[in-house]
Motif scaffolding. Structure first.
Motif, short mmCIF file in Angstrom:
data_model
loop_
_atom_site.label_atom_id
_atom_site.label_comp_id
_atom_site.label_asym_id
_atom_site.label_seq_id
_atom_site.Cartn_x
_atom_site.Cartn_y
_atom_site.Cartn_z
N PRO A 181 42.88 23.06 -21.83
CA PRO A 181 41.45 22.69 -21.75
C PRO A 181 41.17 21.33 -22.37
O PRO A 181 40.43 20.52 -21.80
CB PRO A 181 40.75 23.80 -22.53
CG PRO A 181 41.67 24.96 -22.50
CD PRO A 181 43.06 24.38 -22.46
N LEU A 184 42.40 18.64 -20.09
CA LEU A 184 41.50 18.47 -18.93
C LEU A 184 40.25 17.70 -19.34
O LEU A 184 39.74 16.87 -18.58
CB LEU A 184 41.13 19.82 -18.34
CG LEU A 184 42.21 20.48 -17.48
CD1 LEU A 184 41.89 21.95 -17.24
CD2 LEU A 184 42.37 19.76 -16.15
N SER A 185 39.78 17.97 -20.55
CA SER A 185 38.62 17.25 -21.05
C SER A 185 38.95 15.77 -21.22
O SER A 185 38.17 14.88 -20.83
CB SER A 185 38.18 17.87 -22.39
OG SER A 185 37.16 17.12 -22.97
N GLY A 188 39.01 14.15 -17.92
CA GLY A 188 37.66 13.90 -17.43
C GLY A 188 37.09 12.60 -17.98
O GLY A 188 36.49 11.81 -17.25
N MET A 231 40.67 21.95 -6.91
CA MET A 231 41.47 21.70 -8.10
C MET A 231 41.81 22.96 -8.87
O MET A 231 42.58 22.91 -9.81
CB MET A 231 40.75 20.70 -9.01
CG MET A 231 40.42 19.41 -8.31
SD MET A 231 39.39 18.34 -9.31
CE MET A 231 40.58 17.13 -9.79
N ASN A 233 40.09 24.69 -10.90
CA ASN A 233 39.29 25.03 -12.08
C ASN A 233 38.10 24.10 -12.23
O ASN A 233 38.15 22.93 -11.86
CB ASN A 233 40.14 25.04 -13.34
CG ASN A 233 40.65 23.68 -13.69
OD1 ASN A 233 39.93 22.88 -14.27
ND2 ASN A 233 41.88 23.39 -13.32
N PHE A 235 36.86 22.96 -14.89
CA PHE A 235 37.00 21.96 -15.95
C PHE A 235 37.28 20.58 -15.38
O PHE A 235 36.81 19.58 -15.88
CB PHE A 235 38.14 22.34 -16.90
CG PHE A 235 37.83 23.49 -17.80
CD1 PHE A 235 36.86 24.41 -17.45
CD2 PHE A 235 38.51 23.67 -18.98
CE1 PHE A 235 36.57 25.48 -18.27
CE2 PHE A 235 38.23 24.74 -19.82
CZ PHE A 235 37.27 25.64 -19.46
N PHE A 238 34.09 19.30 -13.25
CA PHE A 238 32.83 18.97 -13.93
C PHE A 238 32.61 17.48 -14.22
O PHE A 238 31.57 16.93 -13.86
CB PHE A 238 32.70 19.80 -15.22
CG PHE A 238 31.44 19.55 -15.97
CD1 PHE A 238 30.24 20.13 -15.58
CD2 PHE A 238 31.41 18.68 -17.06
CE1 PHE A 238 29.06 19.87 -16.24
CE2 PHE A 238 30.24 18.41 -17.73
CZ PHE A 238 29.06 19.02 -17.33
N PRO A 239 33.59 16.80 -14.84
CA PRO A 239 33.35 15.37 -15.12
C PRO A 239 33.13 14.56 -13.84
O PRO A 239 32.31 13.64 -13.84
CB PRO A 239 34.63 14.93 -15.83
CG PRO A 239 35.27 16.17 -16.31
CD PRO A 239 34.89 17.25 -15.35
N MET A 266 28.28 24.02 -14.14
CA MET A 266 29.61 24.58 -14.42
C MET A 266 29.75 25.96 -13.79
O MET A 266 30.79 26.30 -13.22
CB MET A 266 29.82 24.65 -15.94
CG MET A 266 31.17 25.18 -16.37
SD MET A 266 32.55 24.13 -15.85
CE MET A 266 32.86 23.18 -17.33
N PHE A 270 32.32 27.90 -11.21
CA PHE A 270 33.01 29.18 -11.37
C PHE A 270 32.96 30.02 -10.09
O PHE A 270 33.86 30.82 -9.84
CB PHE A 270 32.39 29.99 -12.53
CG PHE A 270 32.82 29.52 -13.90
CD1 PHE A 270 33.43 28.29 -14.07
CD2 PHE A 270 32.63 30.32 -15.01
CE1 PHE A 270 33.83 27.86 -15.33
CE2 PHE A 270 33.03 29.90 -16.27
CZ PHE A 270 33.62 28.67 -16.43
N VAL B 56 37.00 21.40 -27.96
CA VAL B 56 37.38 22.32 -26.87
C VAL B 56 38.39 23.35 -27.35
O VAL B 56 38.45 24.47 -26.85
CB VAL B 56 37.92 21.51 -25.66
CG1 VAL B 56 38.36 22.43 -24.55
CG2 VAL B 56 36.87 20.55 -25.16
N LEU B 173 33.67 21.88 -23.27
CA LEU B 173 34.04 20.77 -22.40
C LEU B 173 32.79 20.03 -21.93
O LEU B 173 32.75 18.80 -21.89
CB LEU B 173 34.82 21.30 -21.20
CG LEU B 173 35.27 20.21 -20.24
CD1 LEU B 173 36.78 20.20 -20.13
CD2 LEU B 173 34.65 20.36 -18.88
N PHE B 177 32.14 16.21 -23.02
CA PHE B 177 32.09 15.19 -21.98
C PHE B 177 30.76 14.43 -21.99
O PHE B 177 30.75 13.21 -22.01
CB PHE B 177 32.34 15.81 -20.60
CG PHE B 177 32.21 14.81 -19.49
CD1 PHE B 177 33.19 13.87 -19.28
CD2 PHE B 177 31.07 14.79 -18.69
CE1 PHE B 177 33.08 12.92 -18.27
CE2 PHE B 177 30.94 13.85 -17.68
CZ PHE B 177 31.95 12.92 -17.48
#
Lengths: 322, 236
Positions: A181, A184-185, A188, A231, A233, A235, A238-239, A266, A270, B56, B173, B177
């Protein structure tokens, strides 16, 4: 004042404690690689304090992150399967403690919420006790510690460090995925710096009627859904969609309420997770576990919920956020 | 437009099942190169991105308490509670499980359920048992449907429950962000609060579909009995 950096140091200490436990375990299949991974991760949490403050160079942390990825990718990490209670012991404990077992677990959210609500009046002199910029995170860390103490008081294990031993077991069963996670952040943030959002924005505004709020909300929600399907997911999606539509159009142009826009955005993503074979852990692994003939059967059962829920999310955003 | 290659890399990398950490890292490096960053700037971006994303990973602070209650039989106790649903019909067993899964995820207890932990050993056998009790036999294609819905109830429950809990990756997240990129200041609790309407909607929609599953199974069995009465009769 309890600063959010104290929370990160607490996490750093936990990682280093877990690394030390692994290092002391002679039966661990990847003793050195695993303890190096978790130990280095712990150190990154300390060093990050100065990177965040701008007083230490970020590239050193960048190298450390790449080393973590290399350790994980080259198979240096393994699950040591730390010793824990046996099935029979657990049955006996469960019979003895019954629903009391849920008390420590409930302590955590209750303490967190109470602290957040009380935070504005918790002051020493004029200094707030909880970091006003990160109240929830600080409250959560305190809640987690209080909950562990409550658990120790109710359950009275033989060793007071049982929570640390047992959390090492869970951490190792999660393995390198625990870092995903955060990576991934990071991705982003990198994507946005490089202008991925702007590129998607150019594509999206091409198909979007100008000045229509409804169209913008639909593009954001459906975009989250589609990118999540692609992708695997939300996460990663989102960005991209937020930099493309969520921020510049929904928040800046139409003055949407940011927490509502982003939270529901978000969740629209899901809905995509329910529909995609890319989210293998949720959608393909269970069909294998259940020995199903059709490996897409789980997705099939979820479509009927995913699509109406996507519509509901779009409507909720449109009516609640503006 | 060239920077979109990074997105493509993530899609392809995940699709061919490479290690996700590697996929994410390579996609990041390639995107940064295309965006015109030099190697030191790229390392810098990884470092500062990592530092500002530390929240996170706060979920690990919750592991000690979850660890100790698991040691003392949390999962066993959860199974006992779920086992009390056994007297219901298949759809209602799954509805009960959906509720349990969603509520426990909302207070941060993701680990009480899961496909390996509860669906396979407990939820599916109970739902299948319920169908067997009601109809006397469970042909393969109906078994398949019950399996799919057992896994589905778990996914829907956890996805739309966990976002109500603040220490979950997706919430943090979002705050990381937008706080880093747009210098906003969002509290995770606000986001968790706004996840509640969707959580309720998910429960209503999926719950309704699970109740419909019972009706649809009734119909299916009536059809089966009409077409092959001998087989159905024998199995009883």
């Amino acid at each position: 004042m309890i600063n959010v950096e104290a929370v990160y140091w607490f996490i750093g200490i936990l990682f280093i404690a877990w690394a030390a436990l692994i290092m002391r375990d002679p039966n661990h299949p990847r003793r050195w690689g695993s303890s190096a991974f978790w130990g280095l991760l712990g150190l990154c949490f300390f060093y990050g304090t100065w990177v965040q403050a701008g007083t230490a160079p970020g590239w050193i942390l960048g190298i450390a992150v790449l080393v973590l990825v290399a350790l994980a990718a080259s198979g240096q990490l393994a699950d040591g399967r730390a010793k824990t209670s046996t099935g029979e012991q657990r049955e006996a404990f469960a019979a003895r403690f019954g629903n009391k077992l849920f008390i420590p677990a409930l302590t955590l959210p209750v303490v967190t919420v109470i602290l957040v609500l009380l935070a504005p009046v918790l002051n020493i002199g004029k200094t707030p006790i909880l970091d006003p910029k990160n109240t929830t995170l600080v409250a959560l860390a305190i809640g987690a510690i209080v909950a562990a103490v409550v658990a120790l008081l109710i359950l009275r294990p033989k060793h007071p460090l049982t929570p640390v031993f047992e959390s090492r077991r869970i951490l190792e069963s999660i393995g390198w995925a625990a870092l995903l996670p955060q990576m991934l952040s990071t991705l982003g943030i990198l994507f946005t710096k490089a202008g991925v959002g702007t590129a998607v924005s150019t594509l999206a505004t091409g198909v979007m009627p100008k000045g229509s709020l409804l169209a913008a909300v639909i593009v954001y929600c459906v975009g989250m859904f589609v990118f999540t399907v692609l992708m695997g997911n939300g996460f990663a999606a989102f960005p991209i969609m937020t930099a493309a539509i969520g921020w510049p159009v929904l928040v800046q142009q139409f003055h949407g309420n940011p927490p509502i826009v982003f939270a529901i955005g978000m969740l629209a993503g899901f809905c995509g997770t329910l529909c995609t074979p890319m989210a293998a852990n949720f959608n393909l692994v269970p069909s294998a576990l259940l020995e199903m003939k059709n490996k897409y059967g789980v997705i099939g059962a979820q479509l009927g919920t995913a699509f109406p829920l996507l519509v509901v999310n779009t409507a909720l955003m449109y009516f609640l956020a503006f | 437009m060239l920077v979109l290659i990074g997105v493509l890399l993530v899609i392809v990398g995940f699709a061919i099942r490479l290690n996700p950490l590697v996929v994410v890292t390579v996609a990041g490096i390639v995107t940064a190169l295309l965006g015109g960053l030099n190697p030191v700037q790229i390392l810098d971006a990884f470092g500062s991105g990592f530092a500002s994303s530390r929240s996170v990973t706060i979920f690990v602070a919750v592991l000690p308490v979850v660890g100790i209650i698991e040691f003392f039989g949390l999962q066993e106790q959860a199974k006992t509670l779920i086992g009390k649903l056994a007297k219901l019909t298949a759809g209602r067993v799954l509805l009960g499980y959906l509720a349990v899964r969603q509520i426990t995820a909302a207070v941060g207890l993701n680990s009480v359920g899961g496909h390996a932990q509860t669906v396979r050993p407990l939820v599916f056998p109970m739902a299948e048992g319920a169908a067997l009790r009601r109809y006397g036999h469970v042909p393969e294609h109906i078994k398949e449907r019950i399996k799919a819905h057992s896994a589905g109830a778990d996914n829907v429950g956890v996805f739309f429950g966990e976002d109500v809990f603040v220490a979950v990756g997706s919430i943090l997240l979002i705050t990381t962000f937008v706080d880093t990129t747009y210098h906003l200041h969002l509290e995770p609790l606000q986001l968790a609060l706004w996840a509640i309407p969707t959580a309720l909607a998910a429960f209503l929609i999926h719950g309704f579909r699970l109740l419909r599953l019972d009706k649809s199974l009734d119909k299916e069995y009536r059809k089966l009995e009409a077409t092959e009465p001998a087989v159905a009769g024998e199995a009883k």
